[in-house]
Design an enzyme around this catalytic site. Structure first.
Site, PDB file in Angstrom:
ATOM      1  CE  LYS A  77      -4.023   1.880   2.566  1.00  0.00           C
ATOM      2  NZ  LYS A  77      -4.914   1.726   3.627  1.00  0.00           N
ATOM      3  CB  SER A 158      -8.282   3.681   2.700  1.00  0.00           C
ATOM      4  OG  SER A 158      -7.297   2.989   3.703  1.00  0.00           O
ATOM      5  CB  SER A 182      -8.550   0.778   5.623  1.00  0.00           C
ATOM      6  OG  SER A 182      -9.241   2.300   5.541  1.00  0.00           O
TER       7      SER A 182
END
Lengths: 492, 483, 95
Positions: A77, A158, A182
């Site tokens: 990420k 997210s 997330s």
């Protein structure tokens, strides 16, 4: 297909020299080449570095130095700082920031021999539940509605890019961060296993901060066992993070084989919210039946303050974010928009650099901390947070783990739920509690909705008892026999 | 008579509270491992934590916590076994995180007290409200470029103790005495070097004025005053300004001001105009700071003797006057110097030499007590030479001067210059006889009752003996011969 | 506790985000929507409850006082949007 292997299978294949780490990496890089222009899951692809790491992995395998993740291609990420590789947090404000340091979690993965294929897209600064707030465009969920193949679905957020990448077989696993859901919500949306460990289990050092007291790094994978392998590598006590827990990291992979016989599983009655879809409710009941059949005792429990979790979260998280994001001021790194005076430079830089949702949360956070409102908002939220933790503590006096749905719905289409921020926030309804209390939780794919989209169940455990979370997750996985595949994936 | 400002409407009392920022003596910074040393090349003592890079986290330095506890103990203050850090949010170019990590609601040290000695001999207690730990900001340089301010982050993250006094101070003199006493305590403890020129100690001065018996009026904060003298001048200037505002029918606005030492006036600080909402909240990157009782007790047991205790001991043990004792304990090094000189010798004589000739020599040479022109051992040896009559007191002054100049030991100087005192009675008799023979008229005057002339004969004899004669023997011989 | 445009302006200034005048009204509506929803917390009885600051329930570790970091000005300055020699540079500040 090499890209269809699980991490556990790939480890065995690499060790048996059925294929090389370079071949495994090339297969994933090829998938990225083919699909990423469409999915937009990766913001940066580090193909050359990945090949070098893969070659090093092959050399290591050759000399018998095989570690937990030697040669395994992973996606990171883009909230984890990676040395020498641009790190954006999906925000314009970081511009072309290249960290001169490696986050502890990614350093742990590298030390275990992992190959990084690239940095994945996310909601800007991890603020969102759809990946729609990324400054670099949305991510497409590799899954399709059976009846509406044209609709482009969100991967959740997210950590949407990480989830899409693993679901589409562009990486065997990925790192995510979970501040209010997330990791778990995108895992549910993309048919993956996602684990948010206990607060303090994975170091936050080198992870771009959103809300310090709620941010949890954790893994995505396609099986519970793979997620256990990844977490075992990511987790460590880190003296550079004062909130990192000084505890040994157990053998999570072994915990997956424990079974649930004799475990007491709590079903929190407050999660049965008004208007819950019948599909979600049915899936939840299915999960309960599976666990009971496997020998667990099902116990009705109460988490009385559940309904206040979201409102609490949407005070605490923006408050901390308003402060954490103050460092993006155009002075030392990142974007700068000049102004006649220093304050103009700040205002212009931050207006140009932050997207709408980030600005909205900074403003809310600034407001709830400001003079005259602190007690009414922030302090009250901290007290409710204490009550929420107390709920969990009392529940865990009776049961070993909780079973709940992960999200109120399956993946929705891009553009849906965009008009009203509060509608979007409701995605985190079932997940925020674990963040506020710091307890470990996972999402495991358990079935499909009527559109053929994956739905996950959430397992929540006691603080630092990820092992029970893995044991229960593995049982759900076994019982569900989830085998559906996303429409868009490497090699198809 | 209490200090007051005489305005057109009568006397105004000045009310002052001080917030002293004292830089903690430590190797590394409060929350990072970069060096806390002063004076390095720009941005060389900066870690990614100090520069507020993404994902960087603070980790607290145990020694900085220990220094705060030692200081708290030295201020007779309450130590809080559980304290907490908060973020103070505001933007400034030399504050990289956009917030300062400080302690707002739960400081590490609570109420304490500092005793100050005033010029009229009285002692006043100034209350300490609290002491907390916080990080320093970097440095902005405004004068290096026409349109730009330059930022050096070497100071960013260095540990500071903010020591907040009660508004107990009522005059510039009291403020000066408080600051000097505080500095003395910090230096004794070794927790802050107290060097105001280098900025390792600076004060924010809260000033208000009022008529006798009134409640407090609005105060102004004069920021970053960096010498004791400037603090005293700033109080005078700011109090005078406020009296003028009140007396002209206006009202004082609560604001942050800067002191201009050249113009002896204060002015509003522009950059602080809208910075009054700091949005403090608990620092989520840190956990509560919990101190073990045993650890605090061990720190307490290892504290040095502090100025007040030392002063009391000097008076009791050495029989010094309050004044001499206060002068000698003000600096730890001075007290140690004195004690070395006084050990095994007449303490009052030692005190006279240290506060007299030795201090004068420091002034004259511009040296400091840490690097004195003569050692305490040598000064002690000089006193021994007087005590055993090797030299007389007058010659001792010359020897002292020579010691300061050459750095040689007193014995060497006495030997080289042949300054050993003459105690040979034959030589003294001869010298006295020669003086009497050379001054028959003076002898007659003396014998007819002009006793004062005795000094003349002593002086003449001593002069004839090049100052080296034993004064007691000369006196005795003269008395006998003139009788 | 409604957020009017004046308050939005003040908050935006505190947060150092430049907001155009025509954005104040819509922002005010959005933020009020969120705050209205958050107001449900007022239902909760929090009397006597100690606020919970974070997810970690432990005492803080302290590190030894040693110089272990810093000394790399090039890395510190490498990403700077504007610098002059070894300094960061910003528009001139008047104190």
């Amino acid at each position: 297909m090499l890209t269809d292997l699980t991490i556990a299978q790939a480890k065995a294949g690499l060790e048996a020299k059925q294929f090389s780490a370079l071949e495994l990496t090339e297969a994933h890089l090829h998938g990225i080449d083919t699909l990423n222009p469409r999915l937009n899951a990766f913001l940066t692809v580090t193909a050359e570095a990945a090949r070098e790491q893969a070659k090093a992995a092959d050399a290591a395998i050759g000399r018998g130095d095989i570690r937990a993740l030697t040669g395994i291609p992973l996606a990171i990420k883009d909230l984890f700082c990676t040395q020498g590789v641009r790190t954006t947090a999906a925000s314009r404000i970081l511009d072309s920031f290249v960290p001169p340091y490696e986050s502890t979690v990614t350093a742990n993965l590298l030390a275990d021999g992992a190959v990084f294929v690239g940095k994945t897209n996310l909601d800007e600064f991890a603020m969102g539940s759809s990946n729609m707030t990324s400054a670099f465009g949305p991510v497409e969920n590799p899954w399709k509605r059976r009846q509406d193949q044209n609709a482009i679905l969100v991967p959740g957020g997210s950590s949407g890019g990480s989830a899409a990448a693993v679901a589409a077989r562009l990486a065997m696993g990925a790192t995510g961060t979970d501040t209010g859901g997330s990791i778990r919500q995108p895992a549910s949306f993309c048919g993956l296993v996602g684990v948010k460990p206990s607060y303090g289990r994975c170091s936050r050092w080198g992870v771009v901060a959103f809300a310090s007291s709620l941010d949890h790094p954790g893994p995505f994978a396609r099986t519970v066992e793979d997620s256990a392998i990844l977490l075992g590598s990511m987790a460590s006590h880190d003296p550079k993070d004062s909130t990192s827990a000084d505890r040994p990291v157990p053998d999570y992979r072994a915990a997956c084989r424990r079974g649930v016989a004799g475990l007491r599983i709590g079903i929190p009655r407050e999660y049965r919210v008004d208007g819950m879809s019948a599909e979600i409710e049915a899936l939840w009941q299915q999960g309960i039946d599976w666990l009971r059949a496997a020998g667990a005792e099902i116990v009705d429990v109460s988490l009385p303050h559940t309904k206040y979790g979201l409102a609490t979260y949407y005070i605490v998280a923006p408050a901390e974010a308003s402060s954490n994001l103050a460092r993006y001021d155009g002075v030392r790194y990142g974007l700068r928009r000049d102004g006649a005076e220093l304050s103009d430079m700040y205002g212009n830089t931050r207006a140009a650099g932050f997207g709408t949702e980030v600005q909205r949360r900074i403003l809310i956070g600034t407001y709830v901390l400001s003079a005259g409102y602190y007690d009414a908002y922030y302090l009250r939220a901290q007290k409710v947070r204490a009550l929420i933790l107390r709920d969990f503590t009392e529940a865990f006096a009776q049961v070993d783990a909780l079973l709940t749905p992960t999200a109120p719905s399956a993946a929705f289409a891009q553009g849906e739920k965009m008009d009203d921020p509060v509608q979007m926030y409701l995605n985190d309804l079932f997940t925020v509690g674990a963040n506020l209390a710091g307890v470990p939780a996972s999402s495991v794919p358990a079935g499909l909705d009527s559109n053929g989209l994956p739905l996950g169940l959430q397992i929540v455990g006691r603080p630092f008892d990820e092992e029970t979370v893995f044991a229960v997750s593995a049982e759900i996985e076994r019982a569900a026999g989830f085998s559906a595949l996303p429409a868009i994936r490497a090699g198809v | 008579m209490a200090y007051a400002i005489e305005g057109a409407t009568g006397a105004w009392e000045v009310v002052v509270g001080l917030e002293v920022h004292a830089q903690v003596i430590s190797q590394s910074k409060l929350f990072s491992g970069s060096s806390a040393a002063f004076g390095a090349e720009p941005n060389t003592q900066v870690s990614f934590v100090d520069a507020g890079f993404p994902g960087m986290l603070p980790v607290i330095n145990r020694e900085c916590v220990a220094q705060a506890v030692r200081t708290g103990l030295g201020l007779n203050a309450v130590i809080h076994n559980v304290s907490r850090f908060d973020r103070k949010n505001y933007f400034y170019a030399d504050m990289p995180q956009g917030y300062q990590i400080s302690q707002y609601q739960h400081p590490i040290v609570g109420t304490g007290v500092v005793e100050v000695e005033l010029s009229d001999g009285s002692v006043k207690e100034i209350g300490v409200t609290r002491l907390h730990l916080e990080q320093d900001a970097g440095k902005s340089l405004h004068d290096r470029h026409a349109t730009k301010t330059f930022i050096d982050l070497n100071r960013s993250g260095v540990a500071l103790m903010e020591i907040v006094s009660e508004p107990d101070i009522r005059s510039p003199e009291e403020a000066g005495a408080y600051l000097r006493k505080l500095r003395s305590i910090l230096r004794y403890l070794g927790t802050c070097d107290g060097n105001m020129e280098e900025g390792s100690m600076r004060a924010d001065v809260n000033v208000s004025v009022r008529k006798a018996g009134e409640p407090y009026r609005t105060r102004c904060e004069v920021k970053n005053v960096n010498s004791v003298r400037f603090v005293m001048q700033a109080i005078e200037a700011e109090a005078a300004r406020q009296v003028e505002v009140w007396e002209s029918g206006g009202s004082v606005k609560q604001e942050t001001r800067l002191f201009d030492p050249n113009r002896l006036e204060t002015r509003p600080m522009r950059s602080k105009e809208d910075a009054h909402d700091y949005r403090y909240f608990p620092e989520p990157d840190l956990l509560p700071l919990v101190l073990e009782d045993d650890w605090v007790a061990a720190l307490k047991a290892s504290l040095p003797e502090l100025p007040d205790a030392k002063k009391a001991r000097f008076r009791a043990e050495y029989g010094l006057t309050a004044y001499d004792a206060a002068v000698l304990v003000a600096e730890k090094a001075t007290a140690e110097f004195f004690e070395t000189v006084a050990k095994g010798r007449d303490a009052k004589i030692a005190a006279n030499w240290v506060t007299g000739d030795f201090f004068a020599a420091l002034n004259k040479t511009g040296a400091t007590i840490d690097n004195p022109p003569i050692s305490a051992t040598d000064l002690g040896a000089l006193l021994d030479l007087i005590a055993d009559s090797t030299i007389n007191g007058r010659i001792a002054k010359d020897v002292f001067e020579a010691m300061v100049e050459t750095g040689k030991s007193p014995a060497t100087i006495v030997a080289e210059k042949g300054l050993r005192q003459v105690t040979d009675t034959g030589a003294i008799d001869a010298a006295v006889d020669a003086i009497i023979a050379a001054n028959p008229d003076k002898v007659a005057e003396y014998r007819s009752g002009k006793d004062k002339l005795f000094g003349f004969f002593v002086g003449q004899t001593m002069k004839a003996m090049a100052g080296k004669g034993n004064p007691a023997l000369i006196n005795e011989t003269l008395k006998k011969r003139l009788a | 506790m409604a957020l009017d445009p004046t308050t939005i302006r003040r908050i935006a200034t505190l947060a150092r985000i430049q907001v155009d005048d025509d954005r104040l009204e819509p922002l005010s509506q959005e933020l009020n929507g969120i705050l209205g929803w958050i107001a449900q917390l007022n239902e909760v009885d929090v009397d006597g409850v100690e606020p919970l600051t974070g997810g970690a329930q432990m005492a803080m570790k302290m590190r030894d006082d040693a110089v272990t970091d810093g000394g790399y000005p090039d890395k510190i300055l490498a990403n700077a949007p504007d610098r002059n020699g070894a300094f960061f540079a910003v528009p001139k500040v008047v104190e």
